[in-house]
Design a protein around this motif. Sequence first.
Motif: not given
Length: 110
Positions: A1-6, A42-46, A61-65
């Motif tokens: 499931m992708s979190f990408t969206g507004k 915006v999600q790109d993998g992790k 904020n930017e992070f990698t799971v």
Amino acid sequence: MSFTGKYELQSHENFEPFMKALGLPDEQIQKGKDIKSISEIVQDGKKFKITVTTGTKVLHNEFTVGEECEMETLLGEKVKAIVHLEGNNKLVANLKGLKSVTELNGDIIT
């Protein structure tokens, strides 16, 4: 499931106690309680990029799971955090003793 969206904030239960726990002054809490924020993810993998716009304030904020990162709080403070993915629809982070849970259900984030 992708979190990408507004996503537009629809409601904020417990807003005032939460903002007090973050250390926001009462004056800012009162100003902010009626402003609807917009979150863009915006999600790109992790990897995640999250931009939250509340009135004139924009927080990036930017992070990698699973990896330690530096995140900016609502007060502009930089803190270390690790964001974990629970299941395939829940992001969980601990910031300065506060637990943040972002859960995606269809096109709604809570």
